[in-house]
Each structure stands twice: as structure tokens, then as C-alpha cells.
Design a protein around this motif. Sequence first.
Motif, mmCIF file in Angstrom:
data_model
loop_
_atom_site.group_PDB
_atom_site.id
_atom_site.type_symbol
_atom_site.label_atom_id
_atom_site.label_comp_id
_atom_site.label_asym_id
_atom_site.label_seq_id
_atom_site.Cartn_x
_atom_site.Cartn_y
_atom_site.Cartn_z
ATOM 1 N N UNK A 26 0.789 -1.172 0.015
ATOM 2 C CA UNK A 26 -0.080 0.085 -0.084
ATOM 3 C C UNK A 26 0.791 1.325 0.291
ATOM 4 N N UNK A 27 1.729 1.391 0.858
ATOM 5 C CA UNK A 27 2.407 2.792 1.328
ATOM 6 C C UNK A 27 3.230 2.828 -0.225
ATOM 7 N N UNK A 28 4.120 1.982 -0.540
ATOM 8 C CA UNK A 28 5.017 2.262 -1.764
ATOM 9 C C UNK A 28 4.163 2.278 -2.919
ATOM 10 N N UNK A 29 3.027 1.721 -3.028
ATOM 11 C CA UNK A 29 2.197 2.097 -4.385
ATOM 12 C C UNK A 29 1.737 3.377 -4.406
ATOM 13 N N UNK A 30 1.251 3.975 -3.139
ATOM 14 C CA UNK A 30 0.735 5.375 -3.233
ATOM 15 C C UNK A 30 2.024 6.233 -3.614
ATOM 16 N N UNK A 31 3.128 6.047 -2.864
ATOM 17 C CA UNK A 31 4.051 6.751 -3.073
ATOM 18 C C UNK A 31 4.553 7.160 -4.538
ATOM 19 N N UNK A 32 4.585 5.856 -5.270
ATOM 20 C CA UNK A 32 4.961 5.666 -6.703
ATOM 21 C C UNK A 32 4.004 6.320 -7.413
ATOM 22 N N UNK A 33 2.680 6.251 -7.240
ATOM 23 C CA UNK A 33 1.707 6.741 -8.208
ATOM 24 C C UNK A 33 1.618 8.189 -7.814
ATOM 25 N N UNK A 34 1.565 8.778 -6.830
ATOM 26 C CA UNK A 34 1.398 9.973 -6.208
ATOM 27 C C UNK A 34 2.775 10.901 -6.892
ATOM 28 N N UNK A 35 3.757 10.370 -6.956
ATOM 29 C CA UNK A 35 5.146 10.935 -6.936
ATOM 30 C C UNK A 35 5.187 11.304 -8.695
ATOM 31 N N UNK A 36 4.591 10.104 -9.244
ATOM 32 C CA UNK A 36 4.358 10.182 -10.766
ATOM 33 C C UNK A 36 3.354 11.238 -11.229
ATOM 34 N N UNK A 37 2.464 11.475 -10.697
ATOM 35 C CA UNK A 37 1.415 12.128 -11.014
ATOM 36 C C UNK A 37 1.626 13.926 -10.798
ATOM 37 N N UNK A 65 -5.779 10.336 -8.046
ATOM 38 C CA UNK A 65 -4.555 10.741 -8.334
ATOM 39 C C UNK A 65 -4.272 10.803 -9.728
ATOM 40 N N UNK A 66 -4.854 9.795 -10.534
ATOM 41 C CA UNK A 66 -4.925 9.892 -11.865
ATOM 42 C C UNK A 66 -5.359 11.157 -12.706
ATOM 43 N N UNK A 67 -6.361 11.727 -12.087
ATOM 44 C CA UNK A 67 -6.956 12.865 -12.564
ATOM 45 C C UNK A 67 -6.780 14.199 -12.106
ATOM 46 N N UNK A 68 -5.336 14.036 -11.424
ATOM 47 C CA UNK A 68 -4.676 15.365 -10.811
ATOM 48 C C UNK A 68 -5.573 16.093 -9.866
ATOM 49 N N UNK A 69 -6.332 15.117 -9.094
ATOM 50 C CA UNK A 69 -7.185 15.993 -7.976
ATOM 51 C C UNK A 69 -6.291 16.808 -6.867
ATOM 52 N N UNK A 85 -4.797 18.187 -3.500
ATOM 53 C CA UNK A 85 -4.348 17.257 -2.563
ATOM 54 C C UNK A 85 -5.022 16.925 -1.295
ATOM 55 N N UNK A 86 -5.794 18.081 -1.007
ATOM 56 C CA UNK A 86 -7.061 17.648 0.055
ATOM 57 C C UNK A 86 -7.912 16.455 -0.298
ATOM 58 N N UNK A 87 -8.105 16.275 -1.601
ATOM 59 C CA UNK A 87 -8.852 15.302 -1.889
ATOM 60 C C UNK A 87 -8.413 14.022 -1.870
ATOM 61 N N UNK A 88 -7.113 13.912 -2.167
ATOM 62 C CA UNK A 88 -6.242 12.655 -1.969
ATOM 63 C C UNK A 88 -6.217 12.349 -0.566
ATOM 64 N N UNK A 89 -6.218 13.160 0.376
ATOM 65 C CA UNK A 89 -6.229 13.088 1.687
ATOM 66 C C UNK A 89 -7.258 12.547 2.324
ATOM 67 N N UNK A 90 -8.544 12.916 1.809
ATOM 68 C CA UNK A 90 -9.754 12.646 2.095
ATOM 69 C C UNK A 90 -10.087 11.181 1.789
#
Length: 421
Positions: A36-47, A103-107, A109-114
Motif C-alpha cells: 500500500x504505502x509504496x504503491x501510493x508513493x510511486x503513483x502520487x510521485x508520478x502524477x 491521483x490519475x485525474x490530478x485531484x 491534495x486535500x481530495x487525496x487526503x480525504x
Amino acid sequence: MASTVTRPGYGQLLRTRGAWTFLLPGFAARQPFAMLTLSIVLLVQHTTGSYGVAGAAAAVTGVSMAVFAPYSGRLADRYGQRAVLLPGVLVHTASGLTLTALALTDAPLWALFLAAVPTGASVPQVGPMVRARWAVTLKDSPLMSTAAAFESVTDELTFVLGPLLATALCTAVDPAAGLVTEAALTLVGGLLFAAQKSTQPQVGGADGGHARVEHVSALRVPGVRVLIVAFLGIGSVFGGMQVSLAAFTESIGEPGLNGVLYGVFAAGNMISGLACGAIAWKVAPQQRLLVGYAALALTASGLWAAHSVLVLAGLGLLVGMCVAPAIVTGYTLVEGLVPAGARTEAFTWLTGAVALGQAAAVTVAGQLEDRFWDGAGFLVPMGGTVLALAVLVALRSRLAPRSHGRTVARGVGHRAPAAVD
């Protein structure tokens, strides 16, 4: 003293009737914890292009998991694992897929946190649930100590496979593939695990009155609070290395090596975990924890100075080999510290502490990587383990087991000290 010299092996444990009915689905369902953590880091860092933002999003997930995991364990103790797992895996799958889409739709940051809050809060606590099932299946068998070591090895195996799988999916398939796979494994594995009713611990225990007396919060036990600090330090190692290894491999133009290096680190965990399960320890677990944790702090303190792949792999292997003994011994101590009716909750407190330490680590390490040199995030494992070691040394007397009747002499991960009594 003979009971401390001879102990059953893994083969005998795995031949326990009914064990595979919860081991196989449990393995699939606990795999997402390592992804989970690494998948989020790699996805959000990419976007977003920022490790700081990626670490923050992952940290929200980790904090949510740390906060809600103990309550999940407490509910499982009171109402049964199935009652907690069924809604949990559904919520986790839906919220994880929502986080991916945002993440893929460039939402913002607050939406990602939510979306990250329910994603972390609903992570199924399968590891502690499997440990509780071993306790039911084996009862007072000498195999229970072998089961504790086996479970720690299984945890480490997930941390070998999880990062490798997440990195491969996110780099070779699609940046979102890691989180999508994590959600799918949670759903399928969680539902299959919940379906195994025969090995589920009875709600309220076999003797209702006795269980009612023992059913107190594990957090009220001083030794558990000390162990939580130790596991926070372990979480700082996991989180700091995940972010820092990703940043390091990207800085040298080899992002695919991230999973390999983290896999080497996790392989060290697994190797030493196997050894811990095979050794008939004569040293008290409190002493083993102090010595092992000192070794962990020492090896973690050298990570920041590594500037080549080979050196980093070697240090990572050593750090990993120091992590597993601390984890195994921590779970071993729970048996002597916590009444039976609160052990699932105690296990989830420790699991949650790892998640919280990991969350804090990915946040701080991400900021350090963004603002300073490549590899600055490796200072986080050093700081986390050194601080936790200082607390362990100062409060080591609280780790002495207290009498809870027969459960002190034997239990999951406890090295049968009855010969000393």
C-alpha cells in the motif's frame, strides 16, 4: 530445562490440521499491507513529481491505519473476525480505487487526503487475526512458539514480495497498477479468509465469565506501551527506506532497482526470522529485544552514508536481518504481558505502531529528499531507531512478564519459561 533445548519444527507446525485453510487466504489478504504505502508513493510521485507530496499522501493512509487498527482488533475480540473483515475489505477496496482515480485525474491534495483516510482505516488486520487463530488451533501446544516465529517470517516474506510486486506493476505496467492490484488482493483474500469459520476464535472465549474478566484494553498494560514505541522505530525503518530507496534509484537512472534493493532488505528480515524460529533461546526475551534493537539502531545509522548500489544493498541486508528479531521478540513478549482476551488488540496496536512510524517516516523522508541531497531520507531510520532504543533501555523493567495463570508459561511466541519457575 529440556523444554528450552528442544522445540518443534516448521514442518510439524504446517501439518497442523486446518492450518492451511486460514494460512493461504491469510497470506493473500496480508500482502496489501506491504504494497500500500509504496504503491501510493510511486503513483502520487508520478502524477505530482514530488516525493514530499507522495509521502504526505501515504502518511495519511498510515496514520489512519495506526489509529483504527487497534479498534479493529478490539472489535474482532468482541464480535468475531468475520464481522470486522466483511465490511472492512469492501470499504478498503472502494476507497483504494477512489484514491487511484483521484491521483490519475490530478485531484487537489486535500481530495487525496480525504480518500486516504478510509483507505488506511479499513486495511484488514489479517496478521494479528492469523496469530489469534494459531492460538485457538494450537492452544497450549509447544508448537505455539514455532507459530509466532513462522508468522513473523510470513510477515517478512510479504515485505519481500510486496515491494517487488508494487514496483514492477507501477514501473512496467502502469503507475496505478500497484494500488489496483492491492485493492483486488484485499478483496479476494479478505473474503476467503473471513469464510474460514472453523478456526475463528470464539466470541467471548470458551468460558464466558473468565473471558469477561480478562477483556481489558491492551493499551493499559505498561509493557505494551513500551513495545509500541519500539515498533514505531521499526516503522521508521520501513517508511524511510521505501522513500529513500525510490529516490536513490531514480537519481541514478535505475528506478527498477528500487524493488530489488527493498527486496534485499526484506530478504534479510526473512532469513533472520527463520533463524529466530529455529533457535532454542535460553536468553530472556527482554534481553534479546534490547540487544537486537541496539544492533538495528547501529546498522540503520550507516544507511545515509551509502553512495553505491552494492554498499546500500549490503547495509540494507544487515538492517533487515536486525529487524526480524525485534519483531519476533516483541510479539513473544505480548504473550506474557497481555491477557488472552486482549491479545488480538495488542497485536494490532503493534501493527498500527509500525504503520504510524512508517507514515511519519515517509513524510519526513520525502521532505528531506525534496530539500536536501539524494539519500537524506536515510537519516529517518537512524533517528527513529536511536530514539526508540533510548526508551527501551530506560523502561526495560516494564517488559517483565506478569502472571496471568497458565498463559504466562506457554503461548504464541513465548519460549516456554516454565522450567525457570
